[in-house]
Design an enzyme around this catalytic site. Structure first.
Site, PDB file in Angstrom:
ATOM      1  N   ARG A  41       0.832  -1.217   0.000  1.00 13.18           N
ATOM      2  CA  ARG A  41       0.000   0.000   0.000  1.00 13.18           C
ATOM      3  C   ARG A  41       0.858   1.255   0.000  1.00 13.18           C
ATOM      4  O   ARG A  41       0.518   2.253  -0.618  1.00 13.18           O
ATOM      5  CB  ARG A  41      -0.915  -0.006   1.224  1.00 13.18           C
ATOM      6  CG  ARG A  41      -2.034  -1.034   1.113  1.00 13.18           C
ATOM      7  CD  ARG A  41      -2.811  -1.148   2.412  1.00 13.18           C
ATOM      8  NE  ARG A  41      -3.281   0.137   2.875  1.00 13.18           N
ATOM      9  CZ  ARG A  41      -3.179   0.573   4.124  1.00 13.18           C
ATOM     10  NH1 ARG A  41      -2.632  -0.169   5.061  1.00 13.18           N
ATOM     11  NH2 ARG A  41      -3.633   1.763   4.460  1.00 13.18           N
ATOM     12  N   ILE A  54      -7.838   2.983   2.052  1.00 12.14           N
ATOM     13  CA  ILE A  54      -7.423   3.687   3.269  1.00 12.14           C
ATOM     14  C   ILE A  54      -6.008   4.202   3.040  1.00 12.14           C
ATOM     15  O   ILE A  54      -5.126   3.456   2.586  1.00 12.14           O
ATOM     16  CB  ILE A  54      -7.506   2.747   4.489  1.00 12.14           C
ATOM     17  CG1 ILE A  54      -8.985   2.397   4.721  1.00 12.14           C
ATOM     18  CG2 ILE A  54      -6.919   3.417   5.730  1.00 12.14           C
ATOM     19  CD1 ILE A  54      -9.221   1.384   5.800  1.00 12.14           C
ATOM     20  N   ASN A  77     -12.344  14.305   3.193  1.00 14.02           N
ATOM     21  CA  ASN A  77     -13.185  13.167   2.822  1.00 14.02           C
ATOM     22  C   ASN A  77     -14.638  13.517   3.127  1.00 14.02           C
ATOM     23  O   ASN A  77     -14.905  14.380   3.970  1.00 14.02           O
ATOM     24  CB  ASN A  77     -12.766  11.933   3.626  1.00 14.02           C
ATOM     25  CG  ASN A  77     -13.555  10.695   3.233  1.00 14.02           C
ATOM     26  OD1 ASN A  77     -13.804  10.450   2.049  1.00 14.02           O
ATOM     27  ND2 ASN A  77     -13.984   9.916   4.215  1.00 14.02           N
ATOM     28  N   HIS A 115     -18.248  11.576   4.308  1.00 13.29           N
ATOM     29  CA  HIS A 115     -18.774  10.311   4.816  1.00 13.29           C
ATOM     30  C   HIS A 115     -20.296  10.430   4.934  1.00 13.29           C
ATOM     31  O   HIS A 115     -20.798  11.429   5.440  1.00 13.29           O
ATOM     32  CB  HIS A 115     -18.145  10.016   6.188  1.00 13.29           C
ATOM     33  CG  HIS A 115     -18.597   8.704   6.741  1.00 13.29           C
ATOM     34  ND1 HIS A 115     -18.149   7.498   6.244  1.00 13.29           N
ATOM     35  CD2 HIS A 115     -19.493   8.406   7.708  1.00 13.29           C
ATOM     36  CE1 HIS A 115     -18.736   6.513   6.896  1.00 13.29           C
ATOM     37  NE2 HIS A 115     -19.566   7.036   7.787  1.00 13.29           N
TER      38      HIS A 115
HETATM   39  C1  GRF Z   1     -20.629   8.844  -1.061  1.00 15.62           C
HETATM   40  O1  GRF Z   1     -21.767   8.362  -0.398  1.00 15.62           O
HETATM   41  C2  GRF Z   1     -19.619   9.333  -0.075  1.00 15.62           C
HETATM   42  O2  GRF Z   1     -20.186   9.845   1.095  1.00 15.62           O
HETATM   43  C3  GRF Z   1     -18.815   8.091   0.240  1.00 15.62           C
HETATM   44  O3  GRF Z   1     -18.757   7.400  -0.968  1.00 15.62           O
HETATM   45  C4  GRF Z   1     -19.858   7.747  -1.791  1.00 15.62           C
HETATM   46  C5  GRF Z   1     -19.311   8.217  -3.089  1.00 15.62           C
HETATM   47  O4  GRF Z   1     -20.311   8.475  -4.033  1.00 15.62           O
HETATM   48  N1  GRF Z   1     -17.519   8.416   0.784  1.00 15.62           N
HETATM   49  P1  GRF Z   1     -19.967   9.142  -5.415  1.00 15.62           P
HETATM   50  O5  GRF Z   1     -18.919   8.253  -6.103  1.00 15.62           O
HETATM   51  O6  GRF Z   1     -19.443  10.522  -5.150  1.00 15.62           O
HETATM   52  O7  GRF Z   1     -21.256   9.161  -6.184  1.00 15.62           O
END
Ligand code: GRF
Length: 202
Positions: free
Chosen positions: A65, A92, A107, A109
Site C-alpha cells: 500500500r 485507506i 473526505n 462520509h
Molecule cells: C458517497 O456516499 C460518499 O459519502 C462516500 O462514498 C460515496 C461516493 O459516491 N464516501 P460518489 O462516487 O461521489 O457518487
C-alpha cells in the site's frame, strides 16, 4: 485559486458536484487531476467529459500500500496539488500519504460522524433505527473517518426508509456541503485546533 486533486473509485456524483461548483465559480480553484484505482470508475468519464486530466493507477503493479501511495503522491506533487479531495475513494491512506499532505486531505462520509463510521453507513443507520442521519466532511487523519469535522448536514430518517432511499436523501446533502467545504479551504478560512475546525469569518 487552489489546485485540487480528486481521488475517486466509483460513480463520482460528488466529483460531478465539485466540477459544477468550479465551473459556476462557487469554488475558486482548479481540478488539475482525477486519479482512480479503478479503471472502470465512472468518475474518470465524468472528468474526461470536462477536459480534466485523469490517471488510473493499478494497485496490482505495486508491492504494498505504501508503494502505491508513493506513486499517487508523486502524481499529485507533479501537478502541484494543494488540496486532495477523496470522493468515494475506496482505499485507506497510509501514514506516508497522510504525512505528505498533512491537513490537506478531505473526505466525505454518508453519516453524522462519529456515528456509523466505515462501510455501509446508510445501512447501519437504517438498521439502528435512528431518526436523524446525514453527512460529514472532515479532514483525513490516520484513523477511519476520524479526522476533524469541517461541515455536517442532517436528514430525517423515517421508519419506512430503506438503505437505498437514505443513500439518495444523503447524497443530495453531500453535493451541497462538499463544494462548500472545498471553497472554505480555498479561501483559507479553515483553522484546525486539535479536533476542532474553526471557520474564519470573511
Ligand atoms: C458517497 O456516499 C460518499 O459519502 C462516500 O462514498 C460515496 C461516493 O459516491 N464516501 P460518489 O462516487 O461521489 O457518487
Amino acid at each position: 485559486m487552489i489546485n485540487i486533486g480528486v481521488l475517486a473509485s466509483g460513480r463520482g456524483t460528488n466529483l460531478q458536484a465539485i466540477i459544477e461548483a468550479v465551473e459556476e465559480g462557487k469554488i475558486k480553484g482548479k481540478i488539475s487531476i482525477v486519479i482512480s484505482d479503478n479503471r472502470n470508475a465512472f468518475a474518470l468519464k465524468r472528468a474526461e467529459q470536462h477536459n480534466i486530466e485523469t490517471q488510473y493507477i493499478d494497485f496490482k503493479c505495486f508491492k504494498n500500500r505504501e508503494d502505491y501511495d508513493k506513486k499517487v503522491v508523486e502524481c499529485l506533487k507533479d501537478k502541484e496539488i494543494e488540496l486532495v479531495v477523496l470522493a468515494g475513494y475506496m482505499r485507506i491512506l497510509t501514514h506516508y500519504f497522510i504525512n505528505a499532505y498533512k491537513n490537506k486531505i478531505m473526505n466525505i462520509h454518508p453519516a453524522l460522524l462519529p456515528s456509523f463510521p466505515g462501510l455501509h453507513a446508510q445501512r447501519q443507520a437504517v438498521e439502528y433505527g435512528v431518526k436523524l442521519s446525514g453527512c460529514t466532511v472532515h479532514f483525513v487523519d490516520e484513523g477511519v473517518d476520524s479526522g476533524p469535522i469541517i461541515l455536517q448536514k442532517s436528514v430525517e430518517v423515517s421508519a419506512d426508509d430503506t438503505e437505498e432511499s437514505l443513500v439518495e436523501k444523503i447524497l443530495k446533502k453531500e453535493h451541497q456541503i462538499y463544494p462548500q467545504a472545498i471553497q472554505l479551504f480555498s479561501q483559507g478560512r479553515l483553522i484546525i485546533k486539535g479536533r476542532k475546525v474553526f471557520i474564519k469569518k470573511r
